[in-house]
Design a protein around this motif. Sequence first.
Motif, PDB file in Angstrom:
ATOM      1  N   VAL A  69      -3.062   8.047   5.609  1.00 20.66           N
ATOM      2  CA  VAL A  69      -1.924   8.334   6.478  1.00 20.66           C
ATOM      3  C   VAL A  69      -2.378   8.121   7.911  1.00 20.66           C
ATOM      4  N   PRO A  70      -1.752   7.243   8.681  1.00 23.92           N
ATOM      5  CA  PRO A  70      -0.670   6.346   8.274  1.00 23.92           C
ATOM      6  C   PRO A  70      -1.206   5.224   7.371  1.00 23.92           C
ATOM      7  N   PRO A  71      -0.314   4.624   6.572  1.00 20.08           N
ATOM      8  CA  PRO A  71      -0.745   3.577   5.645  1.00 20.08           C
ATOM      9  C   PRO A  71      -1.414   2.413   6.385  1.00 20.08           C
ATOM     10  N   ARG A  72      -2.436   1.862   5.762  1.00 22.38           N
ATOM     11  CA  ARG A  72      -3.140   0.712   6.333  1.00 22.38           C
ATOM     12  C   ARG A  72      -3.064  -0.424   5.330  1.00 22.38           C
ATOM     13  N   VAL A  73      -2.696  -1.595   5.817  1.00 18.26           N
ATOM     14  CA  VAL A  73      -2.600  -2.783   4.966  1.00 18.26           C
ATOM     15  C   VAL A  73      -3.434  -3.877   5.607  1.00 18.26           C
TER      16      VAL A  73
ATOM     17  N   ASP B 241     -10.481 -15.475  11.876  1.00 25.87           N
ATOM     18  CA  ASP B 241     -10.777 -14.086  12.222  1.00 25.87           C
ATOM     19  C   ASP B 241     -11.091 -13.199  11.024  1.00 25.87           C
ATOM     20  N   GLY B 242     -10.992 -13.730   9.816  1.00 24.26           N
ATOM     21  CA  GLY B 242     -11.296 -12.945   8.615  1.00 24.26           C
ATOM     22  C   GLY B 242     -10.161 -12.020   8.240  1.00 24.26           C
ATOM     23  N   THR B 243     -10.479 -10.965   7.527  1.00 17.27           N
ATOM     24  CA  THR B 243      -9.482  -9.992   7.077  1.00 17.27           C
ATOM     25  C   THR B 243      -8.816  -9.350   8.289  1.00 17.27           C
ATOM     26  N   LEU B 244      -7.480  -9.310   8.267  1.00 19.73           N
ATOM     27  CA  LEU B 244      -6.727  -8.773   9.402  1.00 19.73           C
ATOM     28  C   LEU B 244      -5.666  -7.785   8.948  1.00 19.73           C
ATOM     29  N   ARG B 245      -5.411  -6.800   9.783  1.00 15.55           N
ATOM     30  CA  ARG B 245      -4.294  -5.891   9.553  1.00 15.55           C
ATOM     31  C   ARG B 245      -3.022  -6.574  10.059  1.00 15.55           C
TER      32      ARG B 245
ATOM     33  N   ASP C  46       2.367 -16.871  -3.730  1.00 11.20           N
ATOM     34  CA  ASP C  46       1.815 -18.182  -4.077  1.00 11.20           C
ATOM     35  C   ASP C  46       0.308 -18.132  -4.334  1.00 11.20           C
ATOM     36  N   GLY C  47      -0.284 -16.968  -4.172  1.00 11.99           N
ATOM     37  CA  GLY C  47      -1.693 -16.789  -4.493  1.00 11.99           C
ATOM     38  C   GLY C  47      -2.667 -17.220  -3.418  1.00 11.99           C
ATOM     39  N   LEU C  48      -2.202 -17.408  -2.177  1.00 18.42           N
ATOM     40  CA  LEU C  48      -3.092 -17.837  -1.100  1.00 18.42           C
ATOM     41  C   LEU C  48      -3.643 -16.670  -0.292  1.00 18.42           C
ATOM     42  N   VAL C  49      -2.922 -15.558  -0.292  1.00 16.94           N
ATOM     43  CA  VAL C  49      -3.299 -14.387   0.496  1.00 16.94           C
ATOM     44  C   VAL C  49      -3.347 -13.165  -0.420  1.00 16.94           C
ATOM     45  N   VAL C  50      -4.315 -12.287  -0.139  1.00 12.23           N
ATOM     46  CA  VAL C  50      -4.444 -11.023  -0.874  1.00 12.23           C
ATOM     47  C   VAL C  50      -4.057  -9.894   0.074  1.00 12.23           C
ATOM     48  N   ARG C  51      -3.172  -9.029  -0.392  1.00 16.52           N
ATOM     49  CA  ARG C  51      -2.723  -7.873   0.388  1.00 16.52           C
ATOM     50  C   ARG C  51      -3.364  -6.632  -0.209  1.00 16.52           C
ATOM     51  N   GLU C  52      -4.076  -5.881   0.634  1.00 14.34           N
ATOM     52  CA  GLU C  52      -4.722  -4.668   0.150  1.00 14.34           C
ATOM     53  C   GLU C  52      -4.159  -3.471   0.911  1.00 14.34           C
ATOM     54  N   VAL C  53      -3.615  -2.517   0.159  1.00 10.25           N
ATOM     55  CA  VAL C  53      -3.026  -1.318   0.743  1.00 10.25           C
ATOM     56  C   VAL C  53      -4.007  -0.166   0.558  1.00 10.25           C
TER      57      VAL C  53
END
Length: 133
Positions: A78-82, A37-41, A67-74
């Motif tokens: 408002v409200p915060p989205r990740v 599904d690609g990039t997901l919230r 472990d370097g397998l997933v990238v988290r982008e914040v």
Amino acid sequence: MKKLRNYDSAPGCSMEAALHIMGGKWKGVILYHLFKDGTLRFSELQRFMTSINQRLLTKQLRELEEDGLVVREVFPVVPPRVEYSLSEEGRELNKLVLDLSLWGRKWLEKRGLKTAVEEDLDELKRILGNPES
């Protein structure tokens, strides 16, 4: 202070290291959905994985990120989205994740079982880029 994990000492073999990183009931499923599904919230991942609680999903995502397998982008809104996506290292697992999914499907079919959500295997192979399709 960084929390020590079991593999901070030398693993017994390369298979032990790989299984430790991929271990955890939900890590493979998280990777599968990020491939498919690609990039997901966070909430989207939680919707796909109805049997996991919020705390465990957070823990598994943090470990995959460490472990370097997933990238988290914040995103500073408002409200915060990740959003979560696969890293370059995570994308290297494409064939492994697809092969495991296909093997699981065959295993279920031999026993006359189905998944809760019907999956189109040809579409899955196309999305995940299976070279044999």
